[in-house]
Design a protein around this motif. Structure first.
Motif, PDB file in Angstrom:
ATOM      1  N   LEU A   1       6.624  29.649  30.594  1.00  0.00           N
ATOM      2  CA  LEU A   1       7.126  28.457  29.926  1.00  0.00           C
ATOM      3  C   LEU A   1       7.526  27.401  30.945  1.00  0.00           C
ATOM      4  O   LEU A   1       7.250  26.207  30.758  1.00  0.00           O
ATOM      5  N   ALA A   2       8.134  27.814  32.040  1.00  0.00           N
ATOM      6  CA  ALA A   2       8.532  26.866  33.085  1.00  0.00           C
ATOM      7  C   ALA A   2       7.310  26.190  33.698  1.00  0.00           C
ATOM      8  O   ALA A   2       7.341  24.984  33.975  1.00  0.00           O
ATOM      9  N   ILE A   3       6.252  26.930  33.900  1.00  0.00           N
ATOM     10  CA  ILE A   3       5.021  26.340  34.454  1.00  0.00           C
ATOM     11  C   ILE A   3       4.441  25.314  33.494  1.00  0.00           C
ATOM     12  O   ILE A   3       4.000  24.237  33.897  1.00  0.00           O
ATOM     13  N   LEU A   4       4.455  25.630  32.203  1.00  0.00           N
ATOM     14  CA  LEU A   4       3.960  24.671  31.216  1.00  0.00           C
ATOM     15  C   LEU A   4       4.803  23.398  31.196  1.00  0.00           C
ATOM     16  O   LEU A   4       4.260  22.288  31.114  1.00  0.00           O
ATOM     17  N   VAL A   5       6.116  23.546  31.282  1.00  0.00           N
ATOM     18  CA  VAL A   5       6.999  22.372  31.312  1.00  0.00           C
ATOM     19  C   VAL A   5       6.764  21.576  32.581  1.00  0.00           C
ATOM     20  O   VAL A   5       6.739  20.341  32.564  1.00  0.00           O
ATOM     21  N   TRP A   6       6.567  22.266  33.691  1.00  0.00           N
ATOM     22  CA  TRP A   6       6.346  21.586  34.972  1.00  0.00           C
ATOM     23  C   TRP A   6       5.027  20.812  34.974  1.00  0.00           C
ATOM     24  O   TRP A   6       4.923  19.734  35.563  1.00  0.00           O
ATOM     25  N   LEU A   7       4.007  21.354  34.296  1.00  0.00           N
ATOM     26  CA  LEU A   7       2.694  20.699  34.253  1.00  0.00           C
ATOM     27  C   LEU A   7       2.583  19.650  33.156  1.00  0.00           C
ATOM     28  O   LEU A   7       1.602  18.900  33.122  1.00  0.00           O
ATOM     29  N   ALA A   8       3.540  19.567  32.264  1.00  0.00           N
ATOM     30  CA  ALA A   8       3.474  18.632  31.134  1.00  0.00           C
ATOM     31  C   ALA A   8       3.264  17.174  31.556  1.00  0.00           C
ATOM     32  O   ALA A   8       2.489  16.466  30.900  1.00  0.00           O
ATOM     33  N   PRO A   9       3.909  16.682  32.611  1.00  0.00           N
ATOM     34  CA  PRO A   9       3.667  15.279  32.984  1.00  0.00           C
ATOM     35  C   PRO A   9       2.219  14.981  33.376  1.00  0.00           C
ATOM     36  O   PRO A   9       1.781  13.835  33.286  1.00  0.00           O
ATOM     37  N   ALA A  10       1.485  15.986  33.787  1.00  0.00           N
ATOM     38  CA  ALA A  10       0.078  15.772  34.131  1.00  0.00           C
ATOM     39  C   ALA A  10      -0.781  15.633  32.879  1.00  0.00           C
ATOM     40  O   ALA A  10      -1.865  15.049  32.926  1.00  0.00           O
ATOM     41  N   VAL A  11      -0.294  16.140  31.763  1.00  0.00           N
ATOM     42  CA  VAL A  11      -1.067  16.115  30.518  1.00  0.00           C
ATOM     43  C   VAL A  11      -0.641  14.961  29.615  1.00  0.00           C
ATOM     44  O   VAL A  11      -1.471  14.309  28.994  1.00  0.00           O
ATOM     45  N   PHE A  12       0.654  14.720  29.555  1.00  0.00           N
ATOM     46  CA  PHE A  12       1.203  13.692  28.676  1.00  0.00           C
ATOM     47  C   PHE A  12       1.760  12.544  29.500  1.00  0.00           C
ATOM     48  O   PHE A  12       2.274  12.746  30.594  1.00  0.00           O
ATOM     49  N   ARG A  13       1.685  11.348  28.938  1.00  0.00           N
ATOM     50  CA  ARG A  13       2.268  10.191  29.616  1.00  0.00           C
ATOM     51  C   ARG A  13       3.773  10.245  29.441  1.00  0.00           C
ATOM     52  O   ARG A  13       4.283  10.351  28.332  1.00  0.00           O
ATOM     53  N   MET A  14       4.456  10.163  30.568  1.00  0.00           N
ATOM     54  CA  MET A  14       5.915  10.216  30.547  1.00  0.00           C
ATOM     55  C   MET A  14       6.474   9.176  31.487  1.00  0.00           C
ATOM     56  O   MET A  14       5.843   8.823  32.483  1.00  0.00           O
ATOM     57  N   SER A  15       7.669   8.733  31.166  1.00  0.00           N
ATOM     58  CA  SER A  15       8.362   7.797  32.053  1.00  0.00           C
ATOM     59  C   SER A  15       8.815   8.561  33.299  1.00  0.00           C
ATOM     60  O   SER A  15       8.892   9.793  33.292  1.00  0.00           O
TER      61      SER A  15
END
Length: 56
Positions: A13-27
């Motif tokens: 789960l931590a890896i998925l959260v860490w990689l989330a900015p690469a998939v979704f646009r975030m500030s």
């Protein structure tokens, strides 16, 4: 699910959260928050694994 499986699940789960900015646009603030959340999840997972080892 046994206690020995808690850390791998939390680490995944931590890896998925860490990689989330690469998939979704975030500030930039959200990117920083996701990195902190991923680190926190790893710390919690290690803590749970240590407690499970001490108890079991």
């Amino acid at each position: 699910m046994g206690y020995e499986q808690v850390f791998p699940v939390i680490a995944s789960l931590a890896i998925l959260v860490w990689l989330a900015p690469a998939v979704f646009r975030m500030s930039p603030a959200m990117r920083e928050r996701s990195a902190k959340l991923a680190f926190g999840l790893i710390v919690v997972g290690i803590g749970i694994a240590l407690v499970a080892f001490a108890v079991g």
